[in-house]
Design a protein around this motif. Structure first.
Motif, mmCIF file in Angstrom:
data_model
loop_
_atom_site.group_PDB
_atom_site.id
_atom_site.type_symbol
_atom_site.label_atom_id
_atom_site.label_comp_id
_atom_site.label_asym_id
_atom_site.label_seq_id
_atom_site.Cartn_x
_atom_site.Cartn_y
_atom_site.Cartn_z
ATOM 1 N N VAL A 23 31.475 -4.331 -24.977
ATOM 2 C CA VAL A 23 32.792 -3.795 -25.328
ATOM 3 C C VAL A 23 33.625 -3.554 -24.074
ATOM 4 C CG1 VAL A 23 34.004 -1.838 -26.389
ATOM 5 C CG2 VAL A 23 31.959 -2.795 -27.483
ATOM 6 N N GLY A 24 32.993 -3.143 -22.986
ATOM 7 C CA GLY A 24 33.695 -2.867 -21.734
ATOM 8 C C GLY A 24 32.787 -2.073 -20.822
ATOM 9 N N SER A 25 33.337 -1.607 -19.698
ATOM 10 C CA SER A 25 32.555 -0.766 -18.793
ATOM 11 C C SER A 25 32.257 0.567 -19.479
ATOM 12 C CB SER A 25 33.342 -0.510 -17.508
ATOM 13 O OG SER A 25 34.475 0.305 -17.785
ATOM 14 N N ARG A 26 31.300 1.302 -18.935
ATOM 15 C CA ARG A 26 30.983 2.614 -19.545
ATOM 16 C C ARG A 26 32.197 3.531 -19.529
ATOM 17 N NH1 ARG A 26 24.942 4.835 -18.187
ATOM 18 N NH2 ARG A 26 23.907 2.823 -18.215
ATOM 19 N N ARG A 27 32.952 3.481 -18.433
ATOM 20 C CA ARG A 27 34.130 4.335 -18.345
ATOM 21 C C ARG A 27 35.168 3.944 -19.402
ATOM 22 N NH1 ARG A 27 36.100 6.194 -12.563
ATOM 23 N NH2 ARG A 27 34.129 7.292 -12.852
ATOM 24 N N ALA A 28 35.357 2.630 -19.573
ATOM 25 C CA ALA A 28 36.305 2.165 -20.600
ATOM 26 C C ALA A 28 35.838 2.588 -21.993
ATOM 27 C CB ALA A 28 36.454 0.651 -20.518
ATOM 28 N N CYS A 29 34.525 2.535 -22.225
ATOM 29 C CA CYS A 29 33.984 2.934 -23.525
ATOM 30 C C CYS A 29 34.132 4.439 -23.745
ATOM 31 C CB CYS A 29 32.521 2.502 -23.641
ATOM 32 S SG CYS A 29 32.313 0.701 -23.706
ATOM 33 N N GLU A 30 33.952 5.215 -22.695
ATOM 34 C CA GLU A 30 34.183 6.662 -22.800
ATOM 35 C C GLU A 30 35.636 6.941 -23.201
ATOM 36 O OE1 GLU A 30 33.097 8.289 -19.038
ATOM 37 O OE2 GLU A 30 30.928 8.157 -19.410
ATOM 38 N N ASP A 31 36.558 6.147 -22.634
ATOM 39 C CA ASP A 31 37.979 6.305 -22.945
ATOM 40 C C ASP A 31 38.238 5.980 -24.417
ATOM 41 O OD1 ASP A 31 40.747 6.773 -22.123
ATOM 42 O OD2 ASP A 31 41.014 4.628 -22.442
ATOM 43 N N LEU A 47 32.658 12.203 -27.520
ATOM 44 C CA LEU A 47 31.948 12.074 -26.247
ATOM 45 C C LEU A 47 30.675 12.918 -26.291
ATOM 46 C CD1 LEU A 47 34.835 12.172 -23.625
ATOM 47 C CD2 LEU A 47 33.179 10.321 -23.945
ATOM 48 N N GLY A 48 29.604 12.356 -25.813
ATOM 49 C CA GLY A 48 28.324 13.070 -25.853
ATOM 50 C C GLY A 48 27.445 12.638 -27.011
ATOM 51 N N ASP A 49 28.021 11.877 -27.988
ATOM 52 C CA ASP A 49 27.211 11.403 -29.118
ATOM 53 C C ASP A 49 26.119 10.453 -28.622
ATOM 54 O OD1 ASP A 49 28.664 12.819 -30.930
ATOM 55 O OD2 ASP A 49 29.677 11.099 -31.827
ATOM 56 N N LYS A 50 24.970 10.557 -29.260
ATOM 57 C CA LYS A 50 23.875 9.628 -29.000
ATOM 58 C C LYS A 50 23.560 8.870 -30.283
ATOM 59 C CE LYS A 50 21.735 12.164 -25.185
ATOM 60 N NZ LYS A 50 20.481 12.751 -24.668
#
Length: 248
Positions: A23-31, A47-50
């Motif tokens: 989908v994208g970088s981890r930072r992009a996915c966090e966004d 954010l924080g979901d597993k």
């Protein structure tokens, strides 16, 4: 205490799972998560979901993202003369003969008779395969046929209105003449039925037997310039489009 052979769930941070799925970088996915553009099992993610990537149903902007790395989605251009089975007891060339480097055990979605050629989808995603094949989901399939010409103008109208076959009426969703070369015409048919030899039987019933039949699309997936006997991995966008076509 009962013995449980089920492996424990592999729970990981959602942004890591999305990044691993391309989908994208981890930072992009966090966004994406922070902007409420991701859902997990029908609810808006935080954010924080597993999640367990092998079981979670994840959408980004409403598009399905496959996160189970064990799942395989392929397109094959089946050559003429190849039977639509993974192995043939008579020793004829079968689909598995074209899957040399595919390690997972995959299944073909639908069939093409030995004399027909073109697009077959192969996957080990049983749920998606079932939906793609089930008539209630109405996934259209597109065929290019060479038939005896010339074609009278009312052929397309007859096929759209419905033709009576021995096992009940059948009709096409769309019909157009692509090209005419002397006594040969190329026509394109779109239909969502999967009855055996349905395209050949329809064209024979209206007096124009098929001499060559190529399936060029299944729902949103197109054969394109894939060469006969070759496979390619479906893109993330194509997989998402397939899920959309069957309401997933």
């Amino acid at each position: 205490m009962p013995h449980d052979d089920q492996p424990p769930p592999r729970v990981e941070r959602l942004q890591k799972v999305l990044a691993a799925a391309g989908v994208g970088s981890r930072r992009a996915c966090e966004d994406l998560i922070a902007r409420r553009r991701v859902t997990v099992d029908g609810r808006v993610a935080q954010l924080g979901d597993k999640v367990d990537p092998t079981t979670a149903v994840i959408h980004v902007d409403g598009e399905r993202v496959v996160t189970d790395t064990r799942l395989v989605y392929l397109a094959l251009n089946k050559p003429r003369g190849v039977v639509s089975t993974m192995a043939d007891e008579k020793g004829r060339t079968a689909i598995s003969d074209f899957l040399g480097r595919v390690e997972e055990r995959v299944y073909h979605v639908g069939r093409l008779d030995a004399d027909s050629e073109g697009l077959l989808l192969l996957t080990n995603d049983g749920t998606l395969a079932h939906r793609l094949m089930h008539p209630s989901y109405g996934v259209p399939k597109t065929y290019l046929c060479e038939v005896a010409g010339p074609l009278p103008r009312n052929v397309g109208r007859r096929l759209k209105a419905g033709v009576e076959l021995e096992d009940g009426p059948a009709r096409v969703d769309a019909f157009r003449v692509v090209d005419t070369l002397g006594r040969i015409a190329q026509v394109e048919l779109v239909l969502h039925e999967g009855r055996k030899h349905i395209v050949r039987r329809l064209m024979e019933e209206v007096g124009h037997p098929v001499s060559r039949l190529v399936r060029t699309a299944i729902g949103p997936i197109r054969l394109g310039n894939l060469r006969p006997g070759r496979t390619r991995v479906l893109s993330n966008a194509e997989i998402a489009a397939l899920f959309k076509a069957v309401g997933g």
